[in-house]
Design a protein around this motif. Structure first.
Motif, PDB file in Angstrom:
ATOM      1  N   LYS A 165       0.295   3.859  -2.753  1.00 41.89           N
ATOM      2  CA  LYS A 165      -0.703   4.925  -2.741  1.00 41.89           C
ATOM      3  C   LYS A 165      -0.067   6.308  -2.633  1.00 41.89           C
ATOM      4  CE  LYS A 165      -4.459   2.136  -0.750  1.00 41.89           C
ATOM      5  NZ  LYS A 165      -3.796   0.853  -0.486  1.00 41.89           N
ATOM      6  N   THR A 173       0.283   7.186  -6.290  1.00 46.36           N
ATOM      7  CA  THR A 173      -1.019   7.381  -6.926  1.00 46.36           C
ATOM      8  C   THR A 173      -1.663   8.692  -6.501  1.00 46.36           C
ATOM      9  OG1 THR A 173      -1.353   4.982  -7.017  1.00 46.36           O
ATOM     10  CG2 THR A 173      -3.305   6.374  -7.253  1.00 46.36           C
ATOM     11  N   THR A 174      -1.663   8.971  -5.202  1.00 49.78           N
ATOM     12  CA  THR A 174      -2.323  10.185  -4.719  1.00 49.78           C
ATOM     13  C   THR A 174      -1.550  11.442  -5.095  1.00 49.78           C
ATOM     14  OG1 THR A 174      -1.266   9.866  -2.556  1.00 49.78           O
ATOM     15  CG2 THR A 174      -3.519   9.059  -2.819  1.00 49.78           C
ATOM     16  N   SER A 199      -5.879   3.637   4.163  1.00 45.37           N
ATOM     17  CA  SER A 199      -5.343   2.814   3.076  1.00 45.37           C
ATOM     18  C   SER A 199      -6.457   2.203   2.236  1.00 45.37           C
ATOM     19  CB  SER A 199      -4.417   1.720   3.629  1.00 45.37           C
ATOM     20  OG  SER A 199      -3.524   1.276   2.635  1.00 45.37           O
ATOM     21  N   ASN A 230      -8.281   0.985  -0.795  1.00 49.70           N
ATOM     22  CA  ASN A 230      -7.943   0.492  -2.126  1.00 49.70           C
ATOM     23  C   ASN A 230      -8.914   0.960  -3.199  1.00 49.70           C
ATOM     24  OD1 ASN A 230      -5.764  -0.855  -1.039  1.00 49.70           O
ATOM     25  ND2 ASN A 230      -6.737  -2.854  -1.035  1.00 49.70           N
ATOM     26  N   ALA A 282      -8.246   4.477  -4.297  1.00 49.02           N
ATOM     27  CA  ALA A 282      -7.006   4.593  -5.075  1.00 49.02           C
ATOM     28  C   ALA A 282      -7.213   4.107  -6.508  1.00 49.02           C
ATOM     29  CB  ALA A 282      -5.893   3.790  -4.400  1.00 49.02           C
ATOM     30  N   LYS A 338       3.393   6.330   5.245  1.00 47.85           N
ATOM     31  CA  LYS A 338       2.440   5.361   4.698  1.00 47.85           C
ATOM     32  C   LYS A 338       2.953   3.956   4.948  1.00 47.85           C
ATOM     33  CE  LYS A 338      -1.194   3.968   2.662  1.00 47.85           C
ATOM     34  NZ  LYS A 338      -1.108   2.806   3.576  1.00 47.85           N
ATOM     35  N   SER A 367      -3.607   0.904  -5.985  1.00 43.93           N
ATOM     36  CA  SER A 367      -3.647   0.657  -4.551  1.00 43.93           C
ATOM     37  C   SER A 367      -2.434  -0.062  -3.993  1.00 43.93           C
ATOM     38  CB  SER A 367      -4.885  -0.185  -4.225  1.00 43.93           C
ATOM     39  OG  SER A 367      -4.805  -1.456  -4.864  1.00 43.93           O
ATOM     40  N   LEU A 386      -5.573   7.810   2.394  1.00 44.15           N
ATOM     41  CA  LEU A 386      -4.230   7.516   2.907  1.00 44.15           C
ATOM     42  C   LEU A 386      -4.264   7.055   4.363  1.00 44.15           C
ATOM     43  CD1 LEU A 386      -2.172  10.400   1.247  1.00 44.15           C
ATOM     44  CD2 LEU A 386      -1.993   7.956   0.764  1.00 44.15           C
ATOM     45  N   SER A 419       0.789  -1.242   0.000  1.00 42.10           N
ATOM     46  CA  SER A 419       0.000   0.000   0.000  1.00 42.10           C
ATOM     47  C   SER A 419       0.817   1.286   0.000  1.00 42.10           C
ATOM     48  CB  SER A 419      -0.967   0.008   1.186  1.00 42.10           C
ATOM     49  OG  SER A 419      -2.056  -0.842   0.938  1.00 42.10           O
TER      50      SER A 419
END
Length: 486
Positions: free
Chosen positions: A77, A80-81, A318, A320, A323, A430, A367, A315, A74
């Motif tokens: 992320k 991704t974010t 977490s 998924n 994401a 994270k 994710s 975040l 994870s």
């Protein structure tokens, strides 16, 4: 053999010696402390990529296999974010629309009614009820056409590449659809809440409540009230048959979240209920996956909170589903294709624009649930340094889990870790976890006031995951008790 290297910067650092005995040590001793950590028997046969850097200058303070690519889980992320904040923008909102290409004749809508999902993973049953109420408020009581559920903003690939088969019925492995529903404020889209309650009488069947209430799923209930704590819930592959088994302690309840097969059809089931509640009838048929005409007019719309607010539950907890929705939304924004592949290309483009090389990593989902994702500690620390220069950094940084903070939407996945240590309310990072995989990546301020970025990824261990998490915590304490300087 020396495992890593702590690069001396001319300042005293406090290492493991202070953690254990309270005495200040030199930078060399701190390096030795980190070497000892990596020599822990729990890591025997495992692969570790570790890097520590000065957040202001970017200079490397410690490294061990920094460019070795490992499965991040994870922690992906973070990438991704960060990309979503750039590609979509902090003010981006998901939308769900009611449209029609027909005309009005009194209480009749002469034409099709379209429910168009644009990927919102946060929309809930009450929001669909509000859309139906809005339609009724406009005086519409009869739809003389089809009810079309348009989920074509995203593709029809419901699961990520190489997601584990045994994750399919879990809330964190839920199917991805542009038209979905979340049963809770955590935004676990594509799932239902299943609550089982055991009566006081031993041997009697448990009662089962599903939320939102729907007949889209069927229940095979063989669970009873009894000792042994063997209660279990799963969904049979390829179906919406929920199977309850085992025993649940008398007078107690179990609340679990289970994914559904084909979320779009769950939404269809729920929205038809919402229309019926408002006394709205539909003459035509249900159509799944139809496309809303470009000429259709919007009759009602629901919008999510802006992305800058959504990244907090994403975040911290977490999430998924959120994401994956962001990844496909980036693909739709960048290439007008709502696929994971297009989303990954958008992330790669973001990296290039920020001076990072996407060729140094492999990303296949948003994710981190796939084991095909591969990143190194070097890539993660490069990302953390780059993100710290963005105008939206403070919002993104505040959305990271905070060590030891008991508040769920502050501490997040770190709320139970590193309490009553110098890392409490200091570490913003994270986490990442799956079988044989653990990672921790983030920011921390040391005892001398210097901000550090670090990343530790561990793969292929065979010990209990808690032992690896304990090593990550040891790393963090060594770093936050060091005394760096300018």
């Amino acid at each position: 053999m020396r495992l890593g290297q702590w690069i001396h910067t001319g300042a005293l650092l406090v290492g493991l010696g202070l953690l254990l005995g309270g005495c200040a040590t030199t930078s060399n001793t701190t390096g030795q402390a980190l070497d000892q950590l990596l020599a822990d028997p729990a890591l025997a046969g495992a692969s570790v990529s570790l890097m520590v850097r000065d957040a202001r200058t970017g200079s490397t303070l410690y490294q061990h296999n920094p460019r070795t690519r490992l499965i991040p889980a994870s922690s992906l992320k973070l990438l991704t974010t960060a990309a979503a904040m750039d590609v979509l923008g902090p003010q981006y909102r998901f939308s769900t629309q009611l449209l029609s290409d027909g005309s009005r004749q009194g209480e009749r809508l002469l034409g099709n009614l379209y429910l168009r999902g644009l990927g919102d993973p946060t929309i809930q049953w009450a929001d669909y009820q509000a859309l139906a109420a809005n339609l009724a408020g406009q005086g519409i009581r009869h739809v003389q056409g089809d009810l079309v559920f348009d989920d074509t903003f995203f593709d029809a690939e419901r699961l990520g590449l190489d997601w584990a088969h045994d994750d399919e019925d879990k809330y964190y492995g839920a199917q991805i659809s542009a038209l979905t529903v979340s049963p809770n404020a955590d935004f676990d889209a594509g799932t239902l809440t299943v609550t089982a309650r055991a009566p006081l009488a031993v041997g009697q069947p448990v009662s089962v409540t599903i939320s939102p209430a729907t007949d889209y799923v069927q229940v095979n209930n063989r669970a009873v009230s009894g000792a042994g704590n063997s209660f279990g819930l799963n969904r049979q592959h390829g179906t919406n048959l929920l199977r309850l088994s085992g025993a649940l302690k008398p007078g107690t309840q179990s609340r679990q979240w289970v994914s559904v097969w084909e979320p779009t059809q769950l939404v269809a089931n729920l929205f038809e209920q919402a229309l019926a509640e408002q006394g709205i009838t539909v003459q035509g048929k249900r159509v799944i996956g139809g496309v809303s005409p470009a000429t259709a007019s919007v009759l009602a719309e629901h919008q999510s909170a802006p992305l800058q607010e959504l990244i907090r539950p994403l975040l911290k907890l977490s999430n998924n589903s959120m994401a994956e929705a962001l990844l496909k939304a980036m693909g739709r924004k960048q290439a007008n294709v709502g696929t994971a592949t297009a989303g990954v290309a958008a992330v790669a483009d973001f990296m290039k624009r920020q001076g990072l090389d996407p060729a140094t990593l492999s990303q296949v989902d948003g994710s981190g649930l796939s084991r095909r994702n591969l990143l190194s500690a070097q890539s993660f620390t490069d990302l953390l340094l780059m993100v710290s220069k963005q105008p939206w950094f403070s919002t993104w940084h505040d959305a990271l889990p905070v060590a030891g903070n008991p508040k769920r939407l502050i501490g997040g996945s770190l709320r139970y870790r590193l309490r009553e240590t110098p890392a409490q309310n200091n570490l913003h990072a994270k986490t990442g976890s799956m079988g044989g995989v653990s990672s921790l990546t983030g920011y921390i301020t040391d005892a001398g006031g210097r901000r550090l970025v670090f990343s530790m990824l561990t793969n292929n261990y065979v010990v209990a995951g808690a032992r690896i998490k304990a090593l990550e915590d040891r790393l963090v304490i060594v770093l936050c008790r060091s005394e760096g300087g300018a």
